[in-house]
Design a protein around this motif. Structure first.
Motif, mmCIF file in Angstrom:
data_model
loop_
_atom_site.group_PDB
_atom_site.id
_atom_site.type_symbol
_atom_site.label_atom_id
_atom_site.label_comp_id
_atom_site.label_asym_id
_atom_site.label_seq_id
_atom_site.Cartn_x
_atom_site.Cartn_y
_atom_site.Cartn_z
ATOM 1 N N ALA A 178 0.817 -1.217 0.000
ATOM 2 C CA ALA A 178 0.000 0.000 0.000
ATOM 3 C C ALA A 178 0.848 1.264 0.000
ATOM 4 O O ALA A 178 0.310 2.374 0.118
ATOM 5 C CB ALA A 178 -0.916 -0.001 1.221
ATOM 6 N N SER A 179 2.159 1.128 -0.133
ATOM 7 C CA SER A 179 3.051 2.280 -0.070
ATOM 8 C C SER A 179 2.772 3.277 -1.180
ATOM 9 O O SER A 179 2.519 2.910 -2.337
ATOM 10 C CB SER A 179 4.502 1.814 -0.146
ATOM 11 O OG SER A 179 5.386 2.910 -0.185
ATOM 12 N N THR A 180 2.844 4.560 -0.865
ATOM 13 C CA THR A 180 2.655 5.618 -1.845
ATOM 14 C C THR A 180 3.944 5.919 -2.613
ATOM 15 O O THR A 180 3.924 6.712 -3.556
ATOM 16 C CB THR A 180 2.183 6.899 -1.154
ATOM 17 O OG1 THR A 180 3.160 7.296 -0.167
ATOM 18 C CG2 THR A 180 0.846 6.690 -0.458
ATOM 19 N N HIS A 181 5.039 5.319 -2.171
ATOM 20 C CA HIS A 181 6.326 5.521 -2.837
ATOM 21 C C HIS A 181 6.650 4.292 -3.676
ATOM 22 O O HIS A 181 6.378 3.160 -3.246
ATOM 23 C CB HIS A 181 7.425 5.746 -1.802
ATOM 24 C CG HIS A 181 8.697 6.299 -2.356
ATOM 25 N ND1 HIS A 181 8.967 7.643 -2.392
ATOM 26 C CD2 HIS A 181 9.782 5.685 -2.927
ATOM 27 C CE1 HIS A 181 10.159 7.840 -2.936
ATOM 28 N NE2 HIS A 181 10.672 6.660 -3.275
ATOM 29 N N PRO A 182 7.228 4.471 -4.859
ATOM 30 C CA PRO A 182 7.586 3.298 -5.688
ATOM 31 C C PRO A 182 8.675 2.468 -5.002
ATOM 32 O O PRO A 182 9.735 2.991 -4.658
ATOM 33 C CB PRO A 182 8.087 3.926 -6.989
ATOM 34 C CG PRO A 182 8.475 5.323 -6.634
ATOM 35 C CD PRO A 182 7.549 5.741 -5.547
ATOM 36 N N ILE A 183 8.386 1.190 -4.808
ATOM 37 C CA ILE A 183 9.337 0.339 -4.095
ATOM 38 C C ILE A 183 9.457 -1.020 -4.756
ATOM 39 O O ILE A 183 8.551 -1.490 -5.440
ATOM 40 C CB ILE A 183 8.920 0.138 -2.614
ATOM 41 C CG1 ILE A 183 7.534 -0.528 -2.519
ATOM 42 C CG2 ILE A 183 8.957 1.428 -1.833
ATOM 43 C CD1 ILE A 183 7.124 -0.890 -1.100
ATOM 44 N N GLU A 184 10.609 -1.628 -4.507
ATOM 45 C CA GLU A 184 10.821 -3.044 -4.776
ATOM 46 C C GLU A 184 10.875 -3.731 -3.424
ATOM 47 O O GLU A 184 11.608 -3.303 -2.528
ATOM 48 C CB GLU A 184 12.142 -3.253 -5.523
ATOM 49 C CG GLU A 184 12.521 -4.732 -5.639
ATOM 50 C CD GLU A 184 14.014 -4.938 -5.886
ATOM 51 O OE1 GLU A 184 14.370 -6.012 -6.413
ATOM 52 O OE2 GLU A 184 14.815 -4.043 -5.551
ATOM 53 N N ILE A 185 10.090 -4.780 -3.265
ATOM 54 C CA ILE A 185 10.056 -5.508 -2.003
ATOM 55 C C ILE A 185 10.874 -6.781 -2.163
ATOM 56 O O ILE A 185 10.550 -7.634 -2.990
ATOM 57 C CB ILE A 185 8.607 -5.856 -1.591
ATOM 58 C CG1 ILE A 185 7.750 -4.586 -1.535
ATOM 59 C CG2 ILE A 185 8.596 -6.567 -0.236
ATOM 60 C CD1 ILE A 185 6.268 -4.855 -1.361
ATOM 61 N N LEU A 186 11.922 -6.898 -1.353
ATOM 62 C CA LEU A 186 12.826 -8.036 -1.471
ATOM 63 C C LEU A 186 12.767 -8.832 -0.157
ATOM 64 O O LEU A 186 13.266 -8.390 0.883
ATOM 65 C CB LEU A 186 14.254 -7.544 -1.722
ATOM 66 C CG LEU A 186 15.322 -8.609 -1.990
ATOM 67 C CD1 LEU A 186 14.959 -9.458 -3.199
ATOM 68 C CD2 LEU A 186 16.679 -7.944 -2.187
ATOM 69 N N VAL A 187 12.132 -9.981 -0.205
ATOM 70 C CA VAL A 187 12.041 -10.861 0.969
ATOM 71 C C VAL A 187 13.217 -11.832 0.912
ATOM 72 O O VAL A 187 13.360 -12.588 -0.059
ATOM 73 C CB VAL A 187 10.712 -11.633 0.989
ATOM 74 C CG1 VAL A 187 10.665 -12.567 2.214
ATOM 75 C CG2 VAL A 187 9.534 -10.676 0.997
ATOM 76 N N VAL A 188 14.064 -11.787 1.951
ATOM 77 C CA VAL A 188 15.206 -12.699 2.027
ATOM 78 C C VAL A 188 14.850 -13.768 3.056
ATOM 79 O O VAL A 188 14.856 -13.517 4.259
ATOM 80 C CB VAL A 188 16.496 -11.967 2.423
ATOM 81 C CG1 VAL A 188 17.668 -12.948 2.435
ATOM 82 C CG2 VAL A 188 16.775 -10.810 1.468
#
Length: 748
Positions: A413-423
């Protein structure tokens, strides 16, 4: 039959039970240190008549059971053969008696006057004072004066139990044996005076002591020097009438004895001019009897029946040479008293410094937090051009099935463009599969064998596609605008890392509420202060952002310590990067829900912080801007996160001690004043973060319970570090209570 079968324990299982049952040496050491400190404090309080002090003094009691021969008799009362017998001081004879010593200042000056005028004295000594000033007692005996027992703590024995009476006498004799190698058969009760003051309550005490071989000494004339009536009055009141002999009372301790010192030489010269001679109690008894008499068996702590006097001097016939065992016991008592005499005042001085330092820190935090708030919360403040480029959010995960969905849902739901990296760090509960099954955009899952959080974060940094990386815990959820707020300081190229505002999401329980207060105060006062001082010590693992290049240049997240967040923060400072605080970037984290979980978490944090500080101890000699943390931050962290918390429990112990044995009202008011300062600081922190004040109702209880737990954790960590113990990473149990927050300070 199957249900009744018993499983046999294997050697390995037995060994595990044995290890759990036997306390670790460092725990035993900590407990012994605490026990030793408590014992020293109680001993010091007992010596100062604070512990067990009884200030009652009996007056106006009847004397129906006291024999008239005692009430009308002489001042020397003994019980030879079990029958009360009194003796008077012979005519033209003075027995100078001094009460309440020894005193390091006044007793020595009294002895100087006696030496100058070649007269002896009889000193009735308080045991606790003997234990504190044994050198003075040795001089009394060596100078030819006689000493007697005046109890150990100067209490009215008529109020005390038989056991307390015997203890008061025995402890005083033990102190005498340690100080001068003797015991004595003379006794004077505190608050006693002439024979006719003996009443029905004190008479049994004199009988009991008489049966033990003591001679009780009363007075004929009282100088009343304790009232400080003036030199002439002291001399007048001390002078017996019509050439009668007298046991005369002076004091060599208990207050300002300057008038006593001025009156004493004049009194001696006056009485000598009248033809009086001076002697001790024993000398007076022998003169009265006409021949030297055997005083019989003495107190239980003296030698056997008929023991010889210590000096073979009739003026000191009441003295007995203490046996070897008693002398060594007395010396042990004096040694313990010496330790208490140095330890307790020393600790009190240290704690006073610590107390002032803590209050000074509160003042500094409030001042700098207010300045920080005015600088950063205004609409005109800007870090520079708005940062809008995408960032990588790294989520290290190990067996986080309970909360991984909430964490990733909040990031989506972030308003900022992100890449989510689950390690995924070798999870065995399907964490990676859950993350992949959510079908959320921009989510990448990478797997590695279990290697720990630092290794997972480093793997994430290497895999990140963007130059700014946000690191968070997998039990944490972000508000939609959190990432955007967090990365704005990177508009300034000098900034290498940003600390966010971590908040407790599960605050509905008492433990959660206590941690909520702690987090709000820590983030809104501590971090604002460190931000302005440019020495931020820690970027919280729950929410922090980094320049990827800065992390790689610093060598990545170190696996040398258990506080990788503190370690990397200090490393960035030393590399010349600036670290700041973004108060509006909020993350909601799941705090430990039980005392055991909380202990494990804080134990790891405390120990890891010590490891990081020790690792970077060289920062104190760093030069230039990169040395600011070593010059400012390192001393502050060591002082206020290690030293003062270690001593803080002693402040509470001293407060309890003072409430119980010194002045309850004053001690309680002092504690409430400190609590008021903390409450004011907490209220201001809540105001800055727009939190509801109702949680502050838990602050007093937090100070009584939660804070003590945190102190014990820190002490445990210090003992572990001091004894060379190693602490492994400890996984906390998750519940997934913290759901996706709504925007605003009251979310979650």
């Amino acid at each position: 039959m199957a249900a009744s079968r018993r499983r046999h324990a294997t050697p390995r299982a037995i060994d595990r039970v044995r290890r759990r049952a036997v306390p670790k040496p460092r725990v035993v050491m900590a407990l012994l240190l605490l026990l030793g400190l408590v014992c020293v404090m109680l001993l010091d309080g007992y010596l100062r008549a604070e512990v067990g002090n009884d200030q009652r003094v009996r007056s106006d009691a009847s004397s129906d059971t006291v024999p008239q021969s005692v009430l009308d008799g002489g001042p020397l009362l003994s019980f030879a053969g079990g029958t009360a017998r009194t003796q008077s001081v012979p005519d033209k004879t003075i027995v100078l008696t001094f009460d309440d010593g020894p005193d390091p200042e006044w007793s020595g000056k009294v002895l100087d006057i006696l030496d100058d005028n070649d007269v002896p004295g009889t000193f009735f000594l308080v045991g606790s004072m003997i234990a504190r000033y044994p050198d003075v007692v040795r001089r009394m005996v060596d100078d030819g004066s006689e000493v007697g027992v005046h109890t150990f703590t100067h209490v009215d024995l008529s109020y005390q139990s038989e056991a307390r009476v015997e203890r008061e006498i025995a402890q005083t004799q033990l102190a005498l044996a340690g100080a001068a190698g003797i015991t004595t058969t003379l006794f004077r009760a505190p608050y006693s005076s002439t024979n006719d003051a003996v009443d029905d309550y004190s008479w049994p005490v004199y009988q009991r002591l008489g049966a033990m071989g003591y001679t009780s000494v009363f007075i004929d004339t009282d100088s009343e020097d304790w009232q400080r009536p003036g030199v002439s009055k002291i001399i007048e009141w001390a002078t017996p009438k019509d050439g009668e002999g007298a046991s005369v009372l002076f004091h060599d301790a208990g207050g300002d004895r300057s008038e006593t010192l001025a009156a004493l030489p004049k009194y001696i010269k006056k009485m000598k001019a009248k033809g009086y001679t001076f002697t001790t109690v024993s000398g007076a008894r022998q003169q009265a009897a006409g021949t030297e008499q055997d005083e019989g068996a003495g107190p239980g702590t003296q030698g056997p029946q008929g023991a010889q006097d210590a000096r073979g001097d009739s003026a000191q016939a009441a003295h007995r040479t203490a046996d070897t065992a008693t002398r060594w016991e007395g010396r042990a008592l004096l040694a313990a008293v010496a330790v208490a005499e140095w330890t307790v005042p020393g600790l009190a001085a240290v704690l006073a410094v610590v107390g002032f330092a803590v209050l000074g820190r509160f003042g500094l935090m409030l001042l700098l937090a207010r300045r920080h708030h005015r600088q950063r919360d205004g609409r005109r403040f800007s870090w520079g051009a708005e940062v809008t480029r995408p960032v990588t959010v790294i989520v290290p995960a190990y067996n986080e099935k309970e909360c991984i969905a909430n964490t990733l849902g909040s990031l989506a739901a972030s308003t900022h463009p992100i890449e989510i990296l689950v390690v995924d760090d070798g999870s065995t509960d399907g964490t990676a599969e859950i993350a992949e099954s959510l079908g959320l955009p921009h989510v990448r899952v990478v797997r590695q064998e279990n290697a720990g959080k630092s290794a997972a974060l480093n793997h994430g940094v290497r895999q990140a596609r963007h130059d700014i990386v946000v690191m968070m815990d997998s039990d944490t959820v972000f508000e939609p605008g959190t990432v955007h707020q967090l990365v704005q300081p990177f508009a300034d190229p000098a900034i290498g890392a940003v600390a966010g505002n971590a908040k407790v999401g599960n605050r509905s329980t008492m433990i959660g509420a206590w941690q909520h207060i702690e987090y709000v105060m820590g983030f809104n006062l501590d971090r604002r202060m460190y931000d302005l001082l440019r020495c931020m010590p820690t970027i919280p693992g729950a929410i922090g952002a980094f320049r990827r290049t800065a992390v790689l240049e610093a060598g990545g997240m170190s696996e040398d310590t258990l506080a990788e967040d503190t370690d990397i923060t200090i490393a960035l400072h030393r590399a010349g990067w600036r670290v700041v605080y973004a108060e509006h970037a909020r993350a909601w984290t799941e705090a430990p829900a039980s005392m055991a979980q909380l202990w494990r978490q804080r134990y790891r944090w405390s120990y890891g912080t010590m490891q990081a500080l020790w690792k970077h101890r060289g920062s104190v000699t760093d030069k230039g801007p990169s040395g600011r943390f070593g010059r400012v931050g390192m001393p502050l962290v060591v002082l206020f996160q290690i030293v003062t918390p270690v001593f803080a429990p002693l402040i509470d112990v001293f407060t309890l001690y003072a409430m119980a044995f010194v002045d309850f009202r004053a001690s309680l008011l002092a504690w409430l004043a400190v609590l008021g300062v903390q409450l004011f600081c907490a209220a201001y922190a809540f105001r800055l973060d727009r939190e509801k004040y109702r949680y502050l109702l838990m602050l007093p209880l937090q100070q009584l319970a939660y804070r003590q737990l945190m102190y014990l954790v820190l002490i445990h960590s210090c003992v572990t570090a001091a004894t060379g113990g190693r602490l492994r990473w400890q996984k906390l149990k998750r519940t997934g209570e913290v759901g996706t927050p709504r925007p605003g300070p009251e979310a979650g």
